[in-house]
Scaffold this active site. Structure first.
Site, PDB file in Angstrom:
ATOM      1  N   CYS A 267     -19.040  -7.014   3.168  1.00  0.00           N
ATOM      2  CA  CYS A 267     -18.377  -5.784   3.564  1.00  0.00           C
ATOM      3  C   CYS A 267     -17.017  -5.758   2.884  1.00  0.00           C
ATOM      4  O   CYS A 267     -16.360  -6.802   2.774  1.00  0.00           O
ATOM      5  CB  CYS A 267     -18.212  -5.725   5.088  1.00  0.00           C
ATOM      6  SG  CYS A 267     -17.315  -4.273   5.693  1.00  0.00           S
TER       7      CYS A 267
ATOM      8  N   CYS B  57       0.415   4.985   6.840  1.00  0.00           N
ATOM      9  CA  CYS B  57      -0.207   4.825   8.152  1.00  0.00           C
ATOM     10  C   CYS B  57       0.793   4.174   9.117  1.00  0.00           C
ATOM     11  O   CYS B  57       1.284   3.070   8.867  1.00  0.00           O
ATOM     12  CB  CYS B  57      -1.459   3.973   8.046  1.00  0.00           C
ATOM     13  SG  CYS B  57      -2.641   4.557   6.799  1.00  0.00           S
TER      14      CYS B  57
ATOM     15  N   CYS C 164     -16.170  -9.979   5.526  1.00  0.00           N
ATOM     16  CA  CYS C 164     -15.507  -8.713   5.216  1.00  0.00           C
ATOM     17  C   CYS C 164     -14.234  -8.982   4.416  1.00  0.00           C
ATOM     18  O   CYS C 164     -13.451  -9.874   4.769  1.00  0.00           O
ATOM     19  CB  CYS C 164     -15.156  -7.976   6.503  1.00  0.00           C
ATOM     20  SG  CYS C 164     -16.564  -7.746   7.614  1.00  0.00           S
TER      21      CYS C 164
ATOM     22  N   CYS D  63       0.835  -1.198   0.000  1.00  0.00           N
ATOM     23  CA  CYS D  63       0.000   0.000   0.000  1.00  0.00           C
ATOM     24  C   CYS D  63       0.876   1.257   0.000  1.00  0.00           C
ATOM     25  O   CYS D  63       1.848   1.342   0.751  1.00  0.00           O
ATOM     26  CB  CYS D  63      -0.902  -0.003   1.229  1.00  0.00           C
ATOM     27  SG  CYS D  63      -2.001   1.430   1.318  1.00  0.00           S
TER      28      CYS D  63
ATOM     29  N   CYS E  17     -19.336   1.178   7.898  1.00  0.00           N
ATOM     30  CA  CYS E  17     -18.592   0.574   9.001  1.00  0.00           C
ATOM     31  C   CYS E  17     -17.396   1.489   9.240  1.00  0.00           C
ATOM     32  O   CYS E  17     -16.514   1.604   8.384  1.00  0.00           O
ATOM     33  CB  CYS E  17     -18.136  -0.840   8.638  1.00  0.00           C
ATOM     34  SG  CYS E  17     -17.075  -1.624   9.877  1.00  0.00           S
TER      35      CYS E  17
ATOM     36  N   CYS F 218       0.461   0.434  10.328  1.00  0.00           N
ATOM     37  CA  CYS F 218       0.109  -0.635   9.389  1.00  0.00           C
ATOM     38  C   CYS F 218       1.313  -1.305   8.742  1.00  0.00           C
ATOM     39  O   CYS F 218       2.095  -0.644   8.039  1.00  0.00           O
ATOM     40  CB  CYS F 218      -0.807  -0.078   8.310  1.00  0.00           C
ATOM     41  SG  CYS F 218      -1.442  -1.355   7.203  1.00  0.00           S
TER      42      CYS F 218
ATOM     43  N   ARG G 185     -18.114  -2.930  17.512  1.00  0.00           N
ATOM     44  CA  ARG G 185     -17.341  -4.156  17.323  1.00  0.00           C
ATOM     45  C   ARG G 185     -16.019  -4.097  18.069  1.00  0.00           C
ATOM     46  O   ARG G 185     -15.244  -3.152  17.919  1.00  0.00           O
ATOM     47  CB  ARG G 185     -17.070  -4.392  15.835  1.00  0.00           C
ATOM     48  CG  ARG G 185     -16.187  -5.628  15.582  1.00  0.00           C
ATOM     49  CD  ARG G 185     -16.047  -5.937  14.108  1.00  0.00           C
ATOM     50  NE  ARG G 185     -17.345  -6.205  13.524  1.00  0.00           N
ATOM     51  CZ  ARG G 185     -17.766  -5.686  12.378  1.00  0.00           C
ATOM     52  NH1 ARG G 185     -17.000  -4.875  11.703  1.00  0.00           N
ATOM     53  NH2 ARG G 185     -18.952  -5.987  11.904  1.00  0.00           N
TER      54      ARG G 185
END
Length: 336
Positions: free
Chosen positions: A146, A74, A115, A70, A206, A77, A279
């Site tokens: 999702c 972040c 998901c 990616c 979400c 991550c 969640r």
């Protein structure tokens, strides 16, 4: 507050709760989170029981359909291409049938929602076509669908809607004020724009965040206040505890958050977003059964089920079943 009440005058003895609000402030949420713990849990339980069965747990399963590489930075991550020591190698997008095989297994294990996550800044045209086929296949199995694919424009959101997508996950991660300390490759407004595009397409949202990235309690209150003051609350609110992954900037920088403080964040999410599923997401691997139980008492009524999340461990399914059995709780097969 529109009805004249305030966080410290919410009812404590079973009287009707105030209506759902979308104008919560950071100071109001901070006041909630600072309440004596018994009062906070009581209020969260009062709100929770008004709309949900307190013994019911919704189960979701998460699959990484495209891992690593990616371009975002972040700090938490390991999938970021900028964190070469994170230990996650980039992979290609999975084939549709591979994903549906995993979805069938998730359904057999009791999941109600499947998901799918891809490590992209935003999806490319040919990849979005494949993801739409995955969504259609998951829906055909009788599961809620999702996906989380990064940023979406309005056209992309409508294409996913047309494929039958139920939920789109796009977390805000933290407060607007602390966001720049965690991510520099996209803005907080970029995240809000994607949420607006998802809503405009008629897809359920979400959206949650992460606790334990070095933020303070006012930032946690700011994160919850931002979610609770969206024009419409997210239908699903995942609250994650940071999983420290070697090779990422936060591996050694952030301090471990006290479990009670984490529970306070869960309770604040439940009180301010009373109709949402809250969640208990990443970080459960490092939580004791007692800490998870406190989260359930605070209003968490959804968990991810399975051995892994996107790239980090998750409590084994057997441990989850044993804990729910000990608590006299049951899993929900209802959608929503």
């Amino acid at each position: 507050m529109p009805d004249g009440s305030s966080p410290d005058t919410l009812p404590l003895h079973g009287t009707p709760m105030p209506p759902v609000r979308t104008d919560w402030t950071r100071d109001e949420v901070a006041a909630l989170m600072a309440l004596p713990f018994p009062d906070l849990i009581y209020r969260a339980q009062t709100v929770h029981r008004a709309r949900f069965d307190p013994t019911e747990m919704q189960i979701s399963t998460l699959l990484s359909i495209k891992t690593g590489g990616c371009p975002e930075d972040c700090a938490y991550c390991p999938q970021s291409a900028m964190h070469e020591d994170g230990g996650v190698k980039a992979s290609r997008l999975m084939a549709v049938e591979e994903v549906l095989k995993e979805a069938r297994a998730a359904k057999a294990a009791g999941a109600a929602r499947f998901c799918m996550g891809a490590a992209w800044r935003s999806p490319k045209e040919h990849d979005l076509e494949t993801v739409c086929a995955m969504v259609e296949g998951v829906k055909a199995l009788g599961l809620e669908s999702c996906v989380t694919l990064g940023m979406l424009d309005n056209s992309q959101a409508h294409r996913l809607r047309d494929a039958g997508l139920d939920y789109y996950n796009h977390n805000i991660d933290t407060s607007p004020e602390y966001y720049g300390d965690i991510i520099s490759t996209r803005t907080f407004q970029d995240r809000l724009d994607t949420l607006e595009n998802v809503r405009d397409a008629g897809i359920n949202v979400c959206c949650g965040g992460i606790v334990g990235m070095g933020e303070d309690s006012t930032d946690r209150a700011g994160m919850i206040a931002t979610l609770a003051s969206l024009p419409r609350h997210p239908e699903s609110v995942p609250i994650n505890m940071l999983v420290r992954v070697e090779g990422t900037p936060l591996a050694d920088r952030a301090e471990v958050v006290d479990p009670i403080e984490f529970v306070r964040t869960i309770a604040a999410a439940r009180i301010t977003m009373p109709a949402s599923r809250v969640r208990l997401a990443a970080g459960r691997e490092d939580m004791t059964d007692e800490a998870q139980t406190l989260c359930f008492l605070a209003g968490a009524n959804s968990i991810f089920y399975g051995e892994r999340l996107l790239t980090t461990p998750n409590p084994a399914a057997l441990r989850d079943r044993q804990l729910l059995d000990r608590l006299g709780m049951h899993t929900s097969h209802k959608q929503g």
